[in-house]
Write a protein that holds these residues in place. Structure first.
Motif, short mmCIF file in Angstrom:
data_model
loop_
_atom_site.label_atom_id
_atom_site.label_comp_id
_atom_site.label_asym_id
_atom_site.label_seq_id
_atom_site.Cartn_x
_atom_site.Cartn_y
_atom_site.Cartn_z
N LEU A 10 0.83 -1.21 0.00
CA LEU A 10 0.00 0.00 0.00
C LEU A 10 0.86 1.26 0.00
CD1 LEU A 10 -2.80 -1.08 2.52
CD2 LEU A 10 -3.03 -0.77 0.05
N LEU A 11 1.96 1.24 0.75
CA LEU A 11 2.88 2.37 0.75
C LEU A 11 3.52 2.54 -0.62
CD1 LEU A 11 4.65 1.89 4.20
CD2 LEU A 11 3.26 3.85 3.52
N GLU A 16 2.23 1.71 -3.49
CA GLU A 16 1.23 2.25 -4.40
C GLU A 16 1.17 3.77 -4.34
OE1 GLU A 16 -2.59 0.49 -3.81
OE2 GLU A 16 -1.88 -1.55 -4.15
N LYS A 17 1.41 4.32 -3.15
CA LYS A 17 1.37 5.77 -2.96
C LYS A 17 2.68 6.43 -3.39
CE LYS A 17 -1.83 5.54 0.97
NZ LYS A 17 -2.00 5.83 2.43
N GLN A 18 3.79 5.76 -3.09
CA GLN A 18 5.10 6.40 -3.26
C GLN A 18 5.74 6.13 -4.62
OE1 GLN A 18 7.36 5.11 0.15
NE2 GLN A 18 5.93 6.02 1.59
N LYS A 69 5.76 5.16 -12.44
CA LYS A 69 4.36 4.94 -12.79
C LYS A 69 4.16 3.77 -13.74
CE LYS A 69 3.00 9.80 -12.21
NZ LYS A 69 2.44 11.00 -12.89
#
Length: 226
Positions: free
Chosen positions: A203-204, A206-208, A213
């Protein structure tokens, strides 16, 4: 192979508790998957035979082993299943931190937020020191392997080290190594000082977007495949 890698990735992503013991079964499965590529290439290349032998005597959750196994699974999950390509990735993963043998132990026992400017510089020097060790080795490391070691702390926004390379300047194999390395550092608490579960680490990530990309989108699609 890609479908099986996706299943392994989903299993790893489903672990909600922190700790090496909790992820050991999944880590062993990932290692077995990755080692199948080495079994193919080891018939032709002594370097890969040595990598395979080294991995066989290490715990599957040991950092360099887990990073290599995870990187191979991540790459295969998005369609990268060429044995030589994966074996080079595994070789780079095995030796990506070899330069840390020349960094003071006290620095390695701290989290990055605790480093002084000089300590940070010494830590960052492990990348170029590692590359030099590989180049001076009696083994003949392919240029792809040394490049991945050189780039394993780069970031897609250009804020990484030592080259401050941006996403499109970073070798594709390096991006999988970067991603797997950061994933395990999160799980082990080396980034924040607190161990997190594989699910929380994902999850981290996915954000960072530590690998950029493009790979993040490829993995999102791979994980959503039924």
């Amino acid at each position: 192979l890609s479908a099986f890698a996706q299943e392994l990735l989903r299993e790893l992503n489903g672990i909600d508790l922190p700790g090496a013991a909790v992820r050991s079964v999944s880590a062993a499965k990932c290692r077995a998957f990755a080692d199948e590529f080495l079994k193919v290439t080891s018939l032709e290349e002594s370097l890969f035979d040595g990598i395979l032998a080294f991995r066989s005597i290490q715990e599957p959750t040991e950092h360099s082993i887990f990073v290599g196994s995870t990187a191979a699974v991540l790459a295969a999950a998005v369609g990268r299943v060429d044995p030589i390509w994966i074996s080079n990735l595994l070789a780079a993963s095995t030796f990506h931190d070899v330069g840390l043998t020349h960094v003071h132990r006290d620095i390695l026992q701290k989290t990055p937020s605790e480093w002084s400017p000089d300590e940070r510089l010494e830590y960052e020097s492990h990348v170029t020191k590692g590359v030099m060790l590989l180049k001076d080795s009696e083994d003949h490391f392919p240029k792809e392997v040394t490049r991945m070691v050189q780039e394993h702390h780069e970031k897609p926004d250009g804020s990484g080290f030592p080259g401050k390379r941006k996403e499109q300047e970073i070798f594709e194999g390096s991006r999988f190594l970067i991603l797997a390395n950061y994933f395990d550092r999160l799980c082990q608490g080396e980034e924040t000082g607190i161990e997190v579960s594989p699910r929380a680490a994902m999850l981290l990530i996915e954000k960072q977007l530590p690998a950029g990309k493009q790979i993040a989108e490829q993995l999102r699609l791979a994980l959503s495949t039924d």
